[in-house]
Design an enzyme around this catalytic site. Sequence first.
Site, mmCIF file in Angstrom:
data_model
loop_
_atom_site.group_PDB
_atom_site.id
_atom_site.type_symbol
_atom_site.label_atom_id
_atom_site.label_comp_id
_atom_site.label_asym_id
_atom_site.label_seq_id
_atom_site.Cartn_x
_atom_site.Cartn_y
_atom_site.Cartn_z
ATOM 1 C CG ASN A 50 21.801 42.132 -32.497
ATOM 2 O OD1 ASN A 50 21.990 42.141 -33.717
ATOM 3 N ND2 ASN A 50 20.705 42.639 -31.934
ATOM 4 C CD1 TRP A 51 28.315 41.981 -33.863
ATOM 5 C CD2 TRP A 51 29.010 41.257 -35.854
ATOM 6 N NE1 TRP A 51 29.397 41.170 -33.640
ATOM 7 C CE2 TRP A 51 29.855 40.701 -34.849
ATOM 8 C CE3 TRP A 51 29.270 40.932 -37.190
ATOM 9 C CZ2 TRP A 51 30.918 39.853 -35.151
ATOM 10 C CZ3 TRP A 51 30.326 40.087 -37.489
ATOM 11 C CH2 TRP A 51 31.144 39.560 -36.487
ATOM 12 C CE LYS A 52 21.341 46.071 -31.433
ATOM 13 N NZ LYS A 52 20.764 47.010 -30.469
ATOM 14 C CG HIS A 88 16.320 43.036 -31.387
ATOM 15 N ND1 HIS A 88 16.158 44.402 -31.345
ATOM 16 C CD2 HIS A 88 17.410 42.756 -30.647
ATOM 17 C CE1 HIS A 88 17.133 44.919 -30.603
ATOM 18 N NE2 HIS A 88 17.899 43.941 -30.171
ATOM 19 C CD GLU A 134 17.914 42.046 -26.350
ATOM 20 O OE1 GLU A 134 19.139 42.044 -26.244
ATOM 21 O OE2 GLU A 134 17.325 42.423 -27.373
ATOM 22 N N GLY A 145 20.859 49.947 -25.947
ATOM 23 C CA GLY A 145 21.571 51.042 -26.604
ATOM 24 C C GLY A 145 21.539 52.339 -25.827
ATOM 25 C CB SER A 199 23.320 48.874 -21.547
ATOM 26 O OG SER A 199 22.663 49.810 -22.384
ATOM 27 N N GLY A 226 24.711 44.066 -27.882
ATOM 28 C CA GLY A 226 24.691 44.915 -29.073
ATOM 29 C C GLY A 226 25.983 45.699 -29.207
ATOM 30 N N GLY A 227 25.940 46.947 -28.803
ATOM 31 C CA GLY A 227 27.066 47.872 -28.991
ATOM 32 C C GLY A 227 28.412 47.309 -28.577
HETATM 33 P P1 PGA Z 1 22.940 46.957 -26.579
HETATM 34 O O1 PGA Z 1 21.920 46.123 -27.512
HETATM 35 O O2 PGA Z 1 23.874 45.956 -25.942
HETATM 36 O O3 PGA Z 1 23.637 47.909 -27.506
HETATM 37 O O4 PGA Z 1 22.113 47.657 -25.550
HETATM 38 C C1 PGA Z 1 21.419 44.882 -27.090
HETATM 39 C C2 PGA Z 1 20.516 44.314 -28.157
HETATM 40 O O5 PGA Z 1 19.822 45.088 -28.825
HETATM 41 O O6 PGA Z 1 20.469 43.083 -28.379
#
Ligand code: PGA
Length: 257
Positions: free
Chosen positions: A15-17, A101, A173, A179, A218, A239-240
Amino acid sequence: MPASKGARRPFFCGNWKLQGTVNESVALATEVRNGVATLRDVDVVVAPSFTAIHAVARRLEGGPVSVAGQDCFWEDKGAFTGEVSAPQLSDAGCKFVILGHSERRQLMGELDAAVNLKAKAALRAGLAPIICVGETLAERDAGETLGRVGAQVDAALTDLTAADLARSIVAYEPVWAIGTGRNATAAQAQEVHRFIRTRLAAKFADLAPTVRILYGGSVKPDNIKALMAEEDVDGGLVGGASLIADSFIRIVKEGSV
Ligand code: PGA
């Protein structure tokens, strides 16, 4: 990986946001595609920003990596300035769409009922929804984790048929893990994943064992193995760590062996 997962192929979505120009996104997608090209028995998906979806989908066409939107609107078209519809995502090359999300729920005020409408719109358009649920830290501390997650699952799936659920993916999640660098322990994830599967089984007993439930929050190359060792954890929404091709590829590899 426990043998009982046999029917559930590991699934990893980056998920590149709100990140990446068109060129950056195409370059990252290309690296991911090349890095997972030899892997079998795993589904790999990337979710770029809306502006890069079409270019990324073209680059990935015919390969092993699919494309997801990060959200969609519940109407197919009309006077809804700024929204993007599920048929438009499909037209641009998406096969999946992330819905509900926690960033949308928390920052954009998205409600459970909207997630349900969006899931129906996605399914109508032939997209597979990745439905996100998860509790806040305050809810966890108050002992409300299962209550909140159960309510989100029930609301998101309202009026969905067995055929709809068969095409859907759920992502657990915990908001406090997104994050923050603080992932849920494998045991904490398993507890909620098992709870979600039981909840699905209450409505769709035959189907529940086949639905993939992803963990998100994370996820990193060094914690995915322990998470995937749990019986009801079927993949990751990342995400990250998905913004660096090498770390996402390592997550996919570590998580799918
Ligand atoms: P993260 O984000 O891996 O940076 O914690 C996960 C997400 O929001 O899908």
